[in-house]
Design a protein around this motif. Structure first.
Motif, PDB file in Angstrom:
ATOM      1  N   PHE A 194       3.661  -1.158   3.774  1.00  0.00           N
ATOM      2  CA  PHE A 194       2.930   0.104   3.849  1.00  0.00           C
ATOM      3  C   PHE A 194       3.948   1.231   3.700  1.00  0.00           C
ATOM      4  O   PHE A 194       4.847   1.378   4.535  1.00  0.00           O
ATOM      5  N   LEU A 195       3.825   2.006   2.633  1.00  0.00           N
ATOM      6  CA  LEU A 195       4.696   3.155   2.419  1.00  0.00           C
ATOM      7  C   LEU A 195       3.873   4.417   2.645  1.00  0.00           C
ATOM      8  O   LEU A 195       2.718   4.490   2.210  1.00  0.00           O
ATOM      9  N   THR A 196       4.443   5.401   3.324  1.00  0.00           N
ATOM     10  CA  THR A 196       3.739   6.667   3.498  1.00  0.00           C
ATOM     11  C   THR A 196       4.560   7.798   2.888  1.00  0.00           C
ATOM     12  O   THR A 196       5.787   7.771   2.916  1.00  0.00           O
ATOM     13  N   ALA A 197       3.867   8.767   2.329  1.00  0.00           N
ATOM     14  CA  ALA A 197       4.517   9.940   1.725  1.00  0.00           C
ATOM     15  C   ALA A 197       3.467  11.032   1.605  1.00  0.00           C
ATOM     16  O   ALA A 197       2.261  10.773   1.720  1.00  0.00           O
ATOM     17  N   PHE A 235       0.851  -1.191   0.000  1.00  0.00           N
ATOM     18  CA  PHE A 235       0.000   0.000   0.000  1.00  0.00           C
ATOM     19  C   PHE A 235       0.886   1.239   0.000  1.00  0.00           C
ATOM     20  O   PHE A 235       1.983   1.249   0.579  1.00  0.00           O
ATOM     21  N   LEU A 236       0.376   2.290  -0.625  1.00  0.00           N
ATOM     22  CA  LEU A 236       0.984   3.607  -0.515  1.00  0.00           C
ATOM     23  C   LEU A 236      -0.066   4.549   0.051  1.00  0.00           C
ATOM     24  O   LEU A 236      -1.103   4.771  -0.564  1.00  0.00           O
ATOM     25  N   PHE A 237       0.174   5.074   1.249  1.00  0.00           N
ATOM     26  CA  PHE A 237      -0.720   6.033   1.878  1.00  0.00           C
ATOM     27  C   PHE A 237      -0.121   7.425   1.693  1.00  0.00           C
ATOM     28  O   PHE A 237       1.000   7.690   2.128  1.00  0.00           O
ATOM     29  N   THR A 238      -0.860   8.328   1.048  1.00  0.00           N
ATOM     30  CA  THR A 238      -0.353   9.680   0.832  1.00  0.00           C
ATOM     31  C   THR A 238      -1.226  10.714   1.541  1.00  0.00           C
ATOM     32  O   THR A 238      -2.413  10.504   1.764  1.00  0.00           O
ATOM     33  N   GLY A 239      -0.610  11.839   1.861  1.00  0.00           N
ATOM     34  CA  GLY A 239      -1.282  12.933   2.539  1.00  0.00           C
ATOM     35  C   GLY A 239      -0.281  13.640   3.435  1.00  0.00           C
ATOM     36  O   GLY A 239       0.835  13.155   3.642  1.00  0.00           O
ATOM     37  N   ILE A 240      -0.656  14.797   3.960  1.00  0.00           N
ATOM     38  CA  ILE A 240       0.261  15.571   4.788  1.00  0.00           C
ATOM     39  C   ILE A 240       0.610  14.798   6.063  1.00  0.00           C
ATOM     40  O   ILE A 240      -0.074  13.837   6.428  1.00  0.00           O
ATOM     41  N   ASP A 241       1.675  15.209   6.724  1.00  0.00           N
ATOM     42  CA  ASP A 241       2.087  14.558   7.959  1.00  0.00           C
ATOM     43  C   ASP A 241       1.042  14.768   9.055  1.00  0.00           C
ATOM     44  O   ASP A 241       0.375  15.804   9.110  1.00  0.00           O
ATOM     45  N   GLY A 242       0.934  13.780   9.927  1.00  0.00           N
ATOM     46  CA  GLY A 242       0.118  13.939  11.113  1.00  0.00           C
ATOM     47  C   GLY A 242      -1.373  13.780  10.934  1.00  0.00           C
ATOM     48  O   GLY A 242      -2.153  14.329  11.717  1.00  0.00           O
ATOM     49  N   ALA A 257       2.428  11.025  -4.092  1.00  0.00           N
ATOM     50  CA  ALA A 257       2.917   9.869  -4.834  1.00  0.00           C
ATOM     51  C   ALA A 257       4.080  10.256  -5.737  1.00  0.00           C
ATOM     52  O   ALA A 257       4.995   9.450  -5.972  1.00  0.00           O
ATOM     53  N   SER A 258       4.066  11.486  -6.222  1.00  0.00           N
ATOM     54  CA  SER A 258       5.128  11.946  -7.121  1.00  0.00           C
ATOM     55  C   SER A 258       6.485  12.044  -6.436  1.00  0.00           C
ATOM     56  O   SER A 258       7.508  12.217  -7.093  1.00  0.00           O
ATOM     57  N   ASP A 259       6.507  11.936  -5.095  1.00  0.00           N
ATOM     58  CA  ASP A 259       7.769  11.980  -4.371  1.00  0.00           C
ATOM     59  C   ASP A 259       8.547  10.673  -4.492  1.00  0.00           C
ATOM     60  O   ASP A 259       9.717  10.611  -4.110  1.00  0.00           O
ATOM     61  N   LEU A 260       7.890   9.626  -5.009  1.00  0.00           N
ATOM     62  CA  LEU A 260       8.499   8.303  -5.103  1.00  0.00           C
ATOM     63  C   LEU A 260       8.749   7.928  -6.559  1.00  0.00           C
ATOM     64  O   LEU A 260       8.152   8.504  -7.472  1.00  0.00           O
ATOM     65  N   LEU A 261       9.604   6.938  -6.752  1.00  0.00           N
ATOM     66  CA  LEU A 261       9.832   6.442  -8.105  1.00  0.00           C
ATOM     67  C   LEU A 261       8.520   5.895  -8.684  1.00  0.00           C
ATOM     68  O   LEU A 261       7.797   5.172  -7.992  1.00  0.00           O
ATOM     69  N   PRO A 262       8.209   6.213  -9.932  1.00  0.00           N
ATOM     70  CA  PRO A 262       6.970   5.686 -10.539  1.00  0.00           C
ATOM     71  C   PRO A 262       6.880   4.165 -10.484  1.00  0.00           C
ATOM     72  O   PRO A 262       5.783   3.614 -10.335  1.00  0.00           O
ATOM     73  N   THR A 263       8.018   3.495 -10.601  1.00  0.00           N
ATOM     74  CA  THR A 263       8.010   2.028 -10.565  1.00  0.00           C
ATOM     75  C   THR A 263       7.587   1.504  -9.194  1.00  0.00           C
ATOM     76  O   THR A 263       6.945   0.458  -9.093  1.00  0.00           O
ATOM     77  N   VAL A 264       7.937   2.239  -8.135  1.00  0.00           N
ATOM     78  CA  VAL A 264       7.516   1.853  -6.784  1.00  0.00           C
ATOM     79  C   VAL A 264       6.018   2.105  -6.624  1.00  0.00           C
ATOM     80  O   VAL A 264       5.273   1.256  -6.136  1.00  0.00           O
ATOM     81  N   VAL A 265       5.563   3.281  -7.056  1.00  0.00           N
ATOM     82  CA  VAL A 265       4.152   3.637  -6.927  1.00  0.00           C
ATOM     83  C   VAL A 265       3.271   2.646  -7.672  1.00  0.00           C
ATOM     84  O   VAL A 265       2.205   2.237  -7.176  1.00  0.00           O
ATOM     85  N   SER A 266       3.703   2.225  -8.838  1.00  0.00           N
ATOM     86  CA  SER A 266       2.883   1.344  -9.681  1.00  0.00           C
ATOM     87  C   SER A 266       2.656  -0.031  -9.047  1.00  0.00           C
ATOM     88  O   SER A 266       1.738  -0.746  -9.447  1.00  0.00           O
ATOM     89  N   ARG A 267       3.472  -0.393  -8.081  1.00  0.00           N
ATOM     90  CA  ARG A 267       3.338  -1.705  -7.440  1.00  0.00           C
ATOM     91  C   ARG A 267       2.631  -1.638  -6.097  1.00  0.00           C
ATOM     92  O   ARG A 267       2.642  -2.606  -5.340  1.00  0.00           O
ATOM     93  N   CYS A 268       2.035  -0.482  -5.797  1.00  0.00           N
ATOM     94  CA  CYS A 268       1.328  -0.305  -4.534  1.00  0.00           C
ATOM     95  C   CYS A 268      -0.134   0.070  -4.776  1.00  0.00           C
ATOM     96  O   CYS A 268      -0.449   0.725  -5.773  1.00  0.00           O
ATOM     97  N   ARG A 269      -0.984  -0.304  -3.858  1.00  0.00           N
ATOM     98  CA  ARG A 269      -2.371   0.175  -3.875  1.00  0.00           C
ATOM     99  C   ARG A 269      -2.350   1.557  -3.214  1.00  0.00           C
ATOM    100  O   ARG A 269      -2.038   1.688  -2.035  1.00  0.00           O
ATOM    101  N   HIS A 270      -2.681   2.564  -4.005  1.00  0.00           N
ATOM    102  CA  HIS A 270      -2.565   3.947  -3.548  1.00  0.00           C
ATOM    103  C   HIS A 270      -3.858   4.390  -2.864  1.00  0.00           C
ATOM    104  O   HIS A 270      -4.931   4.315  -3.450  1.00  0.00           O
ATOM    105  N   ILE A 271      -3.738   4.864  -1.626  1.00  0.00           N
ATOM    106  CA  ILE A 271      -4.888   5.373  -0.880  1.00  0.00           C
ATOM    107  C   ILE A 271      -4.536   6.752  -0.334  1.00  0.00           C
ATOM    108  O   ILE A 271      -3.512   6.917   0.332  1.00  0.00           O
ATOM    109  N   ARG A 272      -5.386   7.732  -0.626  1.00  0.00           N
ATOM    110  CA  ARG A 272      -5.131   9.114  -0.207  1.00  0.00           C
ATOM    111  C   ARG A 272      -5.845   9.436   1.101  1.00  0.00           C
ATOM    112  O   ARG A 272      -7.007   9.069   1.280  1.00  0.00           O
TER     113      ARG A 272
END
Length: 332
Positions: free
Chosen positions: A149-152, A23-30, A155-170
């Motif tokens: 679980f990756l957090t950032a 999973f990739l969880f994106t959004g501001i810190d905290g 999504a653009s902060d990460l390599l596209p190849t990494v993002v493409s292999r994660c389920r992205h949830i905002r």
């Protein structure tokens, strides 16, 4: 807290049993990204859930995820002591390849006891290219019984190849009303301070909590007074202001945020005084607003933004702080 949509998505994934390996969880810190990852790990391993025992309603934290929060597994995960929940965060400003290699070696073996091991990489954007590429191999060929679980922030902060292999949830910023209520109900913050912190937090609960800290409250008052006094001071005292900020290097980003909100409020005060964020220090905001023109306040806000960018580019923080102080004093 304002995360019903992503948590509902995660609960649906669990209910269907079609769980992606990353999973990739994106959004501001905290705003709860890491907490959501921990909650998902609990839901996958909770002894009550696995044994299909009745679960409390609502579950702890109103997350919507099925875990009891009281069994041995849930308590260990919440305390950060479970051997099958691995957390990685930047050391300094980076996550280096050595740390990722250690992780890869560890997850090559089966979990100690968990049904599903969880690897939580906070601020995954801090991985250097070598580290990200090393992790990519594990995302392409995931080890058994392991969730990543990756957090950032983006999504653009990460390599596209990494993002493409994660389920992205905002995850969205939390509303000021909910943050203020949370601070009052769970941390005993008085109404005015809670509202002020919530407005300045940008939707981050963690940032709001930090802003209610007593020393930080004193710092906000001090910074507002300094912003009004700097233009009348000689250069050596202006540089002394920069030096004082430098002594708190770990919190320079927080100081910049507070300076920026003071300057914004000084602009707002000229037109709608009732809309300022620092509602617990109106006298200081009013003094600054009366002293500065709109054009001057705009230049100073731009200077703060420029320094934030300079720090993100790892430029010399001492020189950047001195330059900002001179700009705030109208010397540049």
């Amino acid at each position: 807290m304002d995360q019903e949509k992503p948590l509902r998505t995660l609960a649906g994934i669990l209910a269907r049993g079609d769980i992606p390996h990353a999973f990739l969880f994106t959004g501001i810190d905290g705003i709860g990204k890491r907490s959501a990852a921990m909650g998902f790990a609990m839901a996958c391993n909770c002894l009550a859930a696995v044994q299909e025992k009745p679960l409390p309603v609502p579950v702890p934290g109103d997350s919507g995820l099925p875990f009891c929060g009281t069994c041995r597994i849930c308590r260990a995960i919440a305390a950060g002591t479970h051997p099958d929940v691995i957390t990685i965060a930047p050391e300094g400003n980076a996550i280096k390849i050595g740390r990722i290699r250690e992780l890869i070696e560890k997850v090559a073996f089966r979990p100690h006891e968990a049904k599903m091991r969880a690897v939580i990489i906070s601020d995954a954007w801090a991985m250097n290219p070598e580290a990200a590429n090393a992790l990519l191999k594990s995302l392409e060929e995931p080890p058994p019984q392991t969730l990543f679980f990756l957090t950032a922030e983006h999504a653009s902060d990460l390599l596209p190849t990494v993002v493409s292999r994660c389920r992205h949830i905002r995850f969205a910023p939390v509303s000021a009303d909910r943050i203020a209520a949370f601070l009052q109900q769970h941390h005993g913050v008085d109404e005015k301070a809670a509202r002020s912190a919530a407005l300045m937090s940008g939707g981050s609960v963690a940032r709001a909590l930090a802003l209610t800290d007593v020393p930080l409250g004193a710092w906000r008052q001090w910074l507002a007074a300094e912003l009004a006094a700097l233009p009348s001071r000689p250069v050596p005292l202006v540089l002394a202001f920069a030096e004082k900020l430098q002594k708190n290097k770990d919190q320079i980003g927080q100081w910049l945020g507070m300076i920026q909100t003071c300057l914004y409020d000084a602009v707002v005060w000229k037109y709608q005084p009732g809309r300022i964020m620092n509602i617990d220090m109106t006298d200081a905001v009013a003094a600054l607003s009366e002293q500065e023109s709109i054009a001057s306040l705009g230049r100073k806000i731009d200077a703060v933004v420029a320094m934030e960018k300079a720090l993100n580019r790892n430029l010399n923080p001492r020189l950047a702080t001195e330059k900002l102080a001179l700009e705030l004093a109208n010397r540049l």
